[in-house]
Design an enzyme around this catalytic site. Structure first.
Site, PDB file in Angstrom:
ATOM      1  CB  THR B  33      -0.896   0.037   1.257  1.00 21.53           C
ATOM      2  OG1 THR B  33      -0.051   0.022   2.417  1.00 21.53           O
ATOM      3  CG2 THR B  33      -1.847  -1.144   1.309  1.00 21.53           C
ATOM      4  CG  HIS B  48       9.495  -3.377   3.974  1.00 23.52           C
ATOM      5  ND1 HIS B  48       9.030  -4.318   4.846  1.00 23.52           N
ATOM      6  CD2 HIS B  48       9.431  -2.194   4.631  1.00 23.52           C
ATOM      7  CE1 HIS B  48       8.686  -3.743   5.989  1.00 23.52           C
ATOM      8  NE2 HIS B  48       8.922  -2.444   5.891  1.00 23.52           N
ATOM      9  CG  ASP B  82       3.873  -4.770   5.195  1.00 20.48           C
ATOM     10  OD1 ASP B  82       3.546  -3.782   5.858  1.00 20.48           O
ATOM     11  OD2 ASP B  82       4.936  -5.393   5.365  1.00 20.48           O
TER      12      ASP B  82
END
Lengths: 169, 169, 169
Positions: B33, B48, B82
């Site tokens: 997101t 990430h 996430d």
């Protein structure tokens, strides 16, 4: 039975405390410490009121909590105090260190002698970074110290996260 | 199975959610997101990405989460979302209260009907003092309410602290 | 035995760590990382000192924690490090990213080889909203990463809330 329900903002701690009070066979008194100083606060208070059973008796006391508790204390009463965070904040905003110290000591000392069941609700406010402003730091300190004193005096302590209670004591 | 993984900043919540997804026998979709609005955010996203298995399929959706989930929903899919915090933040920054309310209701209502396994990641943001700024307070409120709604809709809830998951449900 | 005691501000984490040290049959060293930069900090330090047994040996080290630990390491020593949060903050305020990275790596790598019992105290600072200021965000990141690394290296981890320890590992 004395209980403390801790939790963050919008954690569902008030809802959890209300569910505990709803299960009580005693007469429930809702002791509100909030002071509707602005419209944002008023709408937060209104939201809480909608969610409570209408037959609960409402008591409002911003500063002299121990005295208010003593006045309605009885073996067949259950008193829900929502919330201690605002009470500490109200006392600090009076800018009177002695008043806060006195009121807190009176509350902690009288607690074992109260005959009512009491459910305290309070905010955990100390898991972020140290805030800007001495008053804010004082608020975090006083809240944390109060919680430590209360957990010693209470029979049960729940920490509510995302609506789910975690039993700490 | 629907799961919610909550935790503070740098708590290891994403890592924990990724470990849950790695154990899945289903095809894993990573639904991001995040919106790389500045260089600080870009480097957080890159970090990430390095930590995720390369064969996971990446979907990006900043606002219309329910629609994106429905599009890839299948019995043999595992979708890792996430994170919800950024989704709430993105919707709030659109400054459109109705869009957030609609999107949230759509998500909560459709959740029981989705066939995929879903793992939601979200930040606990309400354990500090009440923040400055109405938008920040709104963000804390909306995040907390969303978490409460989701814990009701999810089968499992973990709260991650210092990389260690605590099972709340 | 290596232990990590986490908790918010005024959570009773230092008190809990001190109780663990008091139970130790080994010689207790109190390793303080605080730097009394202003009068508010001085009075916080004085308050901590009053609460500790007078026979504990006091070591002060703001930056080179691993070296200080190595110097007093012995099989019959118990070292209480209070606290890591200030140590991270001290290193960040030196505005030297490499020094923090080096010191942290040295600490984590040497930890399994130390013969002393060690009790680390650290603040959870990541459960509020993302703070203003890049240095504050960096501080939250570095604290969280350090905690994750330490929980892997430690035998026991407690999270203290309102004076009550919750065992995470």
């Amino acid at each position: 039975m004395k209980q403390l329900v801790l939790g963050g903002a919008r954690s569902g701690k008030s809802r959890h405390a209300e569910k505990l009070a709803e299960k009580s066979t005693k007469s429930v008194f809702y002791l509100a410490t909030a002071n509707a100083g602005d419209s944002e606060m008023s709408s937060r208070i209104a939201l809480h009121q909608q969610q409570r059973p209408a037959h609960w008796q409402l008591i409002e006391e911003e500063l002299f909590l121990a005295k208010a508790l003593q006045k309605i204390d009885a073996i067949d009463h259950c008193i829900l105090v929502d919330c201690l965070t605002l009470w500490v904040s109200n006392l600090l905003c009076h800018n009177n260190a002695q008043l806060l110290a006195e009121q807190k000591a009176t509350l902690i000392n009288m607690l074992p002698n109260l005959k009512s069941d009491i459910i305290f609700v309070s905010n955990e406010v100390g898991h972020g970074i140290v805030p800007m402003g001495e008053l804010n730091r004082r608020f975090v300190d006083e809240s944390g110290w109060l919680h430590q004193d209360l957990t010693t005096a209470c029979d049960k302590v729940d920490f509510v996260m995302a609506g789910l209670p975690l039993s700490l004591k």
